[in-house]
Scaffold this motif. Structure first.
Motif, mmCIF file in Angstrom:
data_model
loop_
_atom_site.group_PDB
_atom_site.id
_atom_site.type_symbol
_atom_site.label_atom_id
_atom_site.label_comp_id
_atom_site.label_asym_id
_atom_site.label_seq_id
_atom_site.Cartn_x
_atom_site.Cartn_y
_atom_site.Cartn_z
ATOM 1 N N PRO A 128 4.387 -56.796 -45.190
ATOM 2 C CA PRO A 128 4.589 -55.628 -46.057
ATOM 3 C C PRO A 128 3.932 -54.386 -45.470
ATOM 4 N N LYS A 129 4.639 -53.245 -45.595
ATOM 5 C CA LYS A 129 4.163 -51.926 -45.173
ATOM 6 C C LYS A 129 3.933 -51.827 -43.669
ATOM 7 N N HIS A 141 15.891 -51.635 -47.629
ATOM 8 C CA HIS A 141 14.816 -52.328 -48.361
ATOM 9 C C HIS A 141 13.426 -51.817 -47.981
ATOM 10 N N ASN A 142 13.314 -50.562 -47.591
ATOM 11 C CA ASN A 142 12.017 -50.007 -47.183
ATOM 12 C C ASN A 142 11.128 -49.733 -48.392
ATOM 13 N N GLU A 143 9.831 -49.822 -48.168
ATOM 14 C CA GLU A 143 8.859 -49.485 -49.202
ATOM 15 C C GLU A 143 8.708 -47.965 -49.334
ATOM 16 N N VAL A 182 7.983 -51.226 -44.112
ATOM 17 C CA VAL A 182 8.663 -52.428 -44.609
ATOM 18 C C VAL A 182 8.340 -52.633 -46.081
ATOM 19 N N GLY A 183 9.372 -52.984 -46.847
ATOM 20 C CA GLY A 183 9.168 -53.179 -48.282
ATOM 21 C C GLY A 183 10.011 -54.299 -48.846
ATOM 22 N N ASN A 184 10.116 -54.298 -50.161
ATOM 23 C CA ASN A 184 10.856 -55.346 -50.892
ATOM 24 C C ASN A 184 11.610 -54.691 -52.050
ATOM 25 N N SER A 197 16.969 -57.899 -52.437
ATOM 26 C CA SER A 197 15.817 -58.276 -51.616
ATOM 27 C C SER A 197 15.049 -59.400 -52.289
ATOM 28 N N PRO A 231 9.458 -59.251 -48.634
ATOM 29 C CA PRO A 231 9.256 -58.151 -47.686
ATOM 30 C C PRO A 231 10.051 -58.395 -46.404
ATOM 31 N N HIS A 232 10.999 -57.531 -46.114
ATOM 32 C CA HIS A 232 11.792 -57.664 -44.895
ATOM 33 C C HIS A 232 12.544 -56.367 -44.641
#
Length: 291
Positions: A200-201, A239-241, A260-262, A267, A270-271
């Motif tokens: 994540p991130k 799917h970005n944070e 990177v986020g969820n 989703s 995190p990918h």
């Protein structure tokens, strides 16, 4: 021995005392004639009171169970009554929703008839207004100027004369993120990219030099950023944070553009969903990048 005899004597005396019958008589005060009498012992009196109490309790319980009085007891509401209350609450909620929809519909009709509301702007009623999937969102002035400037820059690009349909000579594609490919490119099921499981991130990198042409939020794909590259490629990151760039920003290969986020309904963790398009057609990113 004497103590034992004394105890037996006391026991016999107790049973004799409670079983001893007393006579209760009723006399006529004038004639002193006995009108009514009955015999009663202590044991029979206690037994009668106990039986009366049990009968009273049983009758009370029977009345509560078999009559509507039970509905007034705390926590003893009939299932049918609960069901009816729930149905009435749902009906009231549905009626309230329909009244709101009808009010909004009438408001839009009045706006159209009076000429105060443009017809194409009526898109607020989710259950009545039909949303056209081909609805063309008009471009803003800034967006139109940006597209015109970009087209002018590309007008004399000699790369279009290359007979190779997907030119990759001398091009190095940066890996957009460090991670493991969890889902591959499958055009048959309309999965036009690869899913890369990452921390994540973690920083998402631009795969080539280019210009950001889209940033926004999609309900299914979350925060999305698209970068147009001068050699005809378009890279998409979903799917970005958090998005670090805005429309019109110029980025270089390997520059951080998002985290990177969820985000988004599609989703599951995190990918990064990464897509690579060439002149309007999707291509398999794994043919150009070693993930």
């Amino acid at each position: 021995m004497a103590l034992k005899k004394k105890k037996q004597k006391n026991t016999k005396s107790f049973w004799h005392r409670i079983r001893f019958k007393y006579k209760l008589s009723f006399f006529n005060e004038t004639t002193l004639e006995e009108v009514w009498s009955f015999r009663l012992s202590q044991l029979s009196a206690f037994s009668s009171l106990a039986v009366f109490a049990l009968v009273l309790i049983a009758v009370t319980a029977l009345i509560i169970i078999k009559t509507p009085i039970r509905n007034y007891l705390p926590g003893y509401l009939d299932i049918e009554v609960r069901k009816e209350i729930m149905q009435n609450a749902l009906r009231a909620d549905s009626l309230e929703r329909m009244i709101a929809v009808q009010s909004l519909y009438l408001k839009n009709v009045v706006g159209i008839l009076t000429g105060t509301t443009p017809i194409d702007s009526i898109r607020e009623i989710d259950s009545l207004a039909h949303v056209n999937a081909d609805y063309d969102i008009p471009r803003s002035k800034n967006e139109s100027n940006f597209v015109k400037a970009f087209e002018d820059d590309e007008k004399y690009n000699l790369a279009v004369l290359n007979p190779n349909p997907v030119p990759t000579d001398g091009i190095f594609f940066y890996k957009p993120v460090n991670g493991i490919v969890s889902s591959h490119y499958e055009a048959d099921i309309r999965h036009f990219g690869v899913d890369i499981a990452a921390s994540p991130k973690e920083s998402v990198l631009s795969t080539l030099d280019g210009t950001v042409v889209f940033t926004g939020y999609d309900p299914n794909y979350g925060n999305v950023i698209q970068i147009q590259h001068k050699n005809g490629f378009l890279s998409i990151y979903k799917h970005n944070e958090l998005l670090l760039k805005e429309i019109g920003d110029h980025v270089v290969a390997g520059e951080a553009i998002a985290l990177v986020g969820n985000t988004g309904k599609l989703s599951t963790g995190p990918h990064l969903h990464f897509e690579l398009w060439y002149k309007g057609s999707p291509v398999n990113p794994e043919d150009y990048i070693a993930f």
